[in-house]
Design an enzyme around this catalytic site. Structure first.
Site, mmCIF file in Angstrom:
data_model
loop_
_atom_site.group_PDB
_atom_site.id
_atom_site.type_symbol
_atom_site.label_atom_id
_atom_site.label_comp_id
_atom_site.label_asym_id
_atom_site.label_seq_id
_atom_site.Cartn_x
_atom_site.Cartn_y
_atom_site.Cartn_z
ATOM 1 N N CYS A 1 0.716 -1.219 -0.108
ATOM 2 C CA CYS A 1 -0.092 -0.034 -0.366
ATOM 3 C C CYS A 1 1.072 1.486 -0.110
ATOM 4 C CB CYS A 1 -0.886 0.114 1.284
ATOM 5 S SG CYS A 1 -2.068 1.827 1.579
ATOM 6 N N CYS B 1 0.210 3.521 2.756
ATOM 7 C CA CYS B 1 0.469 3.546 3.745
ATOM 8 C C CYS B 1 1.319 4.178 4.670
ATOM 9 C CB CYS B 1 0.031 1.759 3.870
ATOM 10 S SG CYS B 1 -1.479 1.334 4.086
#
Length: 189
Positions: A106, A109
């Site tokens: 991600c 993230c």
């Protein structure tokens, strides 16, 4: 205590730094700092057969290893937990807990990670911060209906704080506003 986890067939390792003063079993298992890195091994006269030795670090009094670090990820202050630890660490906590659901793949993230690290240090006396890996904890992902990453949820007294759910990356300033508003609200206190 420092633990180095390496695999001689790959070019990555994890360095886990554990707190020696922690008394609880959960804290003894969870590292205080975790450094994950890929590395380039350069052969030197002191370390000519790296893959066979599995040695990554030597004391400072000895000569340097021929290891250069690249793409390092440092995690200090934020503990990564799994679904087996969730009840004990999050739901039974006496202080509010900010849970961040993340994944290695991600991009957002990774963008929010420094802000989350900052928050774990800034609010350490009022808020516990933990990470949960999306891919390794499907039961929690299903139970809390996590659809976007990163997902942030604040828990207090074993329950999700109303209106605390956020998805997507945010700046440090927006994260501060988000945490301050929820910590000051009557729902958390």
């Amino acid at each position: 205590m420092v633990t180095v986890i390496s695999n001689p067939t790959t070019t990555s390792f994890q360095l886990l730094i554990h707190s020696s003063s922690s008394s609880s079993a959960a804290a003894a298992v969870s590292p205080v700092c975790k450094i994950t890195s890929k590395l380039n091994v350069q052969k030197t006269n002191r370390l000519s057969s790296y893959p066979k030795k599995r040695v990554l670090f030597q004391s400072q009094s000895q000569s340097k290893l021929g290891v250069r670090f690249r793409r390092s990820v440092v995690s200090c202050g934020v503990t990564e937990i799994d679904q087996n630890q969730f009840s004990e660490i999050v739901l039974k906590s006496e202080t509010p807990v900010l849970v961040e659901f993340v994944a290695d793949w991600c991009g957002p993230c990774k963008l929010i990670s420094p802000a989350i690290e900052w928050a774990s240090k800034e609010y350490e006396d009022r808020l516990k911060v933990v990470k949960i890996n999306h891919d390794l904890n499907p039961q929690l992902i299903e139970e809390y209906k996590i659809y976007g990453l990163p997902a942030l949820i604040i828990f207090k007294n074993g329950k999700e704080v109303p209106a605390s759910r956020r998805e997507g990356a945010m700046t440090k300033a927006k994260l501060k506003d988000y945490i301050d508003a929820l910590l000051e609200s009557a729902a958390v206190i």
